[in-house]
Motif scaffolding. Sequence first.
Motif, PDB file in Angstrom:
ATOM      1  N   PRO A   1       0.803  -1.231   0.000  1.00 30.72           N
ATOM      2  CA  PRO A   1       0.000   0.000   0.000  1.00 30.72           C
ATOM      3  C   PRO A   1       0.836   1.282   0.000  1.00 30.72           C
ATOM      4  N   THR A   2       2.141   1.166   0.278  1.00 30.81           N
ATOM      5  CA  THR A   2       2.987   2.368   0.326  1.00 30.81           C
ATOM      6  C   THR A   2       3.507   2.780  -1.044  1.00 30.81           C
ATOM      7  N   LEU A   3       3.390   1.904  -2.048  1.00 29.13           N
ATOM      8  CA  LEU A   3       3.881   2.233  -3.385  1.00 29.13           C
ATOM      9  C   LEU A   3       2.812   2.965  -4.192  1.00 29.13           C
ATOM     10  N   PRO A   4       3.224   3.936  -4.998  1.00 26.27           N
ATOM     11  CA  PRO A   4       2.251   4.644  -5.844  1.00 26.27           C
ATOM     12  C   PRO A   4       1.718   3.724  -6.945  1.00 26.27           C
ATOM     13  N   ARG A   5       0.490   3.999  -7.374  1.00 25.59           N
ATOM     14  CA  ARG A   5      -0.163   3.210  -8.423  1.00 25.59           C
ATOM     15  C   ARG A   5      -0.530   4.103  -9.594  1.00 25.59           C
ATOM     16  N   THR A   6      -0.622   3.494 -10.745  1.00 25.13           N
ATOM     17  CA  THR A   6      -1.050   4.236 -11.930  1.00 25.13           C
ATOM     18  C   THR A   6      -1.990   3.371 -12.759  1.00 25.13           C
ATOM     19  N   LYS A   7      -2.946   4.039 -13.423  1.00 28.75           N
ATOM     20  CA  LYS A   7      -3.838   3.359 -14.368  1.00 28.75           C
ATOM     21  C   LYS A   7      -3.614   3.900 -15.765  1.00 28.75           C
ATOM     22  N   SER A   8      -2.528   4.631 -15.952  1.00 23.20           N
ATOM     23  CA  SER A   8      -2.248   5.238 -17.251  1.00 23.20           C
ATOM     24  C   SER A   8      -1.300   4.393 -18.105  1.00 23.20           C
ATOM     25  N   THR A   9      -1.037   3.177 -17.681  1.00 24.12           N
ATOM     26  CA  THR A   9      -0.174   2.279 -18.459  1.00 24.12           C
ATOM     27  C   THR A   9      -0.827   0.911 -18.545  1.00 24.12           C
TER      28      THR A   9
ATOM     29  N   ALA B   1      -0.842  -0.667 -12.379  1.00 22.18           N
ATOM     30  CA  ALA B   1       0.513  -1.094 -12.019  1.00 22.18           C
ATOM     31  C   ALA B   1       1.026  -0.241 -10.863  1.00 22.18           C
ATOM     32  N   VAL B   2       1.885  -0.830 -10.034  1.00 25.26           N
ATOM     33  CA  VAL B   2       2.619  -0.045  -9.041  1.00 25.26           C
ATOM     34  C   VAL B   2       3.942   0.335  -9.679  1.00 25.26           C
ATOM     35  N   PHE B   3       4.553   1.409  -9.187  1.00 24.07           N
ATOM     36  CA  PHE B   3       5.844   1.794  -9.744  1.00 24.07           C
ATOM     37  C   PHE B   3       6.731   2.350  -8.641  1.00 24.07           C
TER      38      PHE B   3
ATOM     39  N   PHE C   1      10.627   1.464 -12.359  1.00 21.51           N
ATOM     40  CA  PHE C   1      10.125   0.100 -12.522  1.00 21.51           C
ATOM     41  C   PHE C   1       8.618   0.083 -12.360  1.00 21.51           C
ATOM     42  N   PHE C   2       7.930  -0.697 -13.204  1.00 24.10           N
ATOM     43  CA  PHE C   2       6.498  -0.914 -13.097  1.00 24.10           C
ATOM     44  C   PHE C   2       6.272  -2.392 -12.846  1.00 24.10           C
TER      45      PHE C   2
END
Length: 127
Positions: free
Chosen positions: A81-89, A99-101, A115-116
């Motif tokens: 839960p501490t890693l940022p997430r994105t839905k743009s990839t 994905a988390v990155f 890294f993703f």
Amino acid sequence: ISLCTQHTIHNTRERMSRMTFCRECNNMLYPKEDKLGKVLLLACHNCDHQEEAVDSCVYRNEVKHSAHEKTTIVHDVSSDPTLPRTKSTRCGRCNHREAVFFQSPGGRDEGMTLFFVCCNHQCGHRW
């Protein structure tokens, strides 16, 4: 002629760490802190000899590899839960949209590496 015997154990362009030997009994001197004087000493474990250290560097470890070469990613990193997430990839393996990155520092010439990791728990693809 120097009062103590020194052998170079690690040579770098910037700085060297040295093994220093006791001038009384020729055993290796070890780093010791003088808390009152706030100074680094080199002390013999065999006799009572100690001297002020010439350099404050007692150990230097240079790791030379690329970020891709040695980076290990744990399989459950996508649930962190501490890693940022994105839905743009999109994942190149399963086409999942989340994905988390995270960043990993590379070498001097590489800069930062991003890294993703796919959030599909059955996939876990890394890119």
